[in-house]
Design an enzyme around this catalytic site. Structure first.
Site, short mmCIF file in Angstrom:
data_model
loop_
_atom_site.label_atom_id
_atom_site.label_comp_id
_atom_site.label_asym_id
_atom_site.label_seq_id
_atom_site.Cartn_x
_atom_site.Cartn_y
_atom_site.Cartn_z
N THR A 92 57.44 3.54 66.44
CA THR A 92 56.20 3.66 65.19
C THR A 92 55.21 4.68 65.01
O THR A 92 54.82 5.38 65.69
CB THR A 92 56.11 2.26 65.07
OG1 THR A 92 54.81 1.78 66.07
CG2 THR A 92 57.29 1.62 65.20
N ALA A 131 52.56 4.36 63.98
CA ALA A 131 50.63 4.03 64.32
C ALA A 131 51.21 4.37 65.89
O ALA A 131 49.78 4.71 66.54
CB ALA A 131 50.70 3.78 63.29
N CYS A 132 52.47 3.75 66.19
CA CYS A 132 51.71 2.93 67.57
C CYS A 132 51.89 4.66 68.22
O CYS A 132 51.40 4.97 69.61
CB CYS A 132 52.90 2.20 68.17
SG CYS A 132 52.75 0.85 67.54
N THR A 133 53.85 5.34 67.84
CA THR A 133 53.21 6.91 69.16
C THR A 133 51.94 7.83 68.97
O THR A 133 51.28 8.05 69.72
CB THR A 133 54.46 7.78 68.05
OG1 THR A 133 55.19 6.85 68.12
CG2 THR A 133 54.56 9.48 68.43
N VAL A 148 49.06 5.84 71.49
CA VAL A 148 49.96 6.11 72.88
C VAL A 148 49.57 7.25 73.41
O VAL A 148 48.83 7.94 74.33
CB VAL A 148 51.20 5.50 73.61
CG1 VAL A 148 51.48 4.36 72.97
CG2 VAL A 148 52.71 6.93 72.81
#
Length: 156
Positions: free
Chosen positions: A42, A44-46, A49
């Protein structure tokens, strides 16, 4: 419900991207940063991280280990880690038991009825697994305050 500052994180065992069981105890003895993210691949998650990957030198200088946790499968986490050249382990909480006890869960995530994901959150732990800093977002699109995490790590 999520853990608060002063709580001890209960030990857990989850699978990593190589389908190897990993326990919280493995990471303790160092400062540990547990990062719960809602979903691999997704936006925001990419972004999150990759930011953690890019500031790993800071974590290393403060003797801190970073561990990512999501409800994604070990297979999806492996693809996510490989695609983003991550330099920290990702653990799969596919039964949602750890997320439920530690970070809390988003119900009906992304407006999908019945889909549950880990709340985006960060827990800085001391060498014994006690929470020294916590950040839990009700907004799955929000990124954590990286400077606050660094300050928390420097504070003990």
């Amino acid at each position: 419900m999520s853990l608060k500052k002063g709580d001890k994180v209960p030990d857990f065992t989850l699978y990593d991207t190589e389908r190897k069981e990993r326990t919280l105890k493995e990471f303790l003895g160092n400062k540990t940063v547990l990062v719960f993210y809602p979903g691999a691949f997704t936006g925001a998650c990419t972004k999150e991280v990759c930011q953690l990957r890019d500031i790993m030198k800071m974590f290393n200088s403060l003797n801190a280990k970073v561990v990512g946790i999501s409800v994604d499968s070990p297979f999806e986490n492996k693809s996510f880690a490989d695609a983003n050249k991550l330099n920290f382990p990702l653990l799969s909480d596919f039964d949602k038991s750890v997320s439920k006890r530690v970070s809390g869960l988003y119900d009906n995530f992304a407006f999908l009825n019945g889909y549950t994901a880990s709340k985006r959150s960060v827990f800085v732990l001391d060498k014994g697994g006690v929470v020294k800093y916590e950040w839990v977002s009700e907004n799955p699109g929000a990124e954590p305050p990286y400077a606050e995490i660094e300050q928390a790590l420097k504070s003990f």
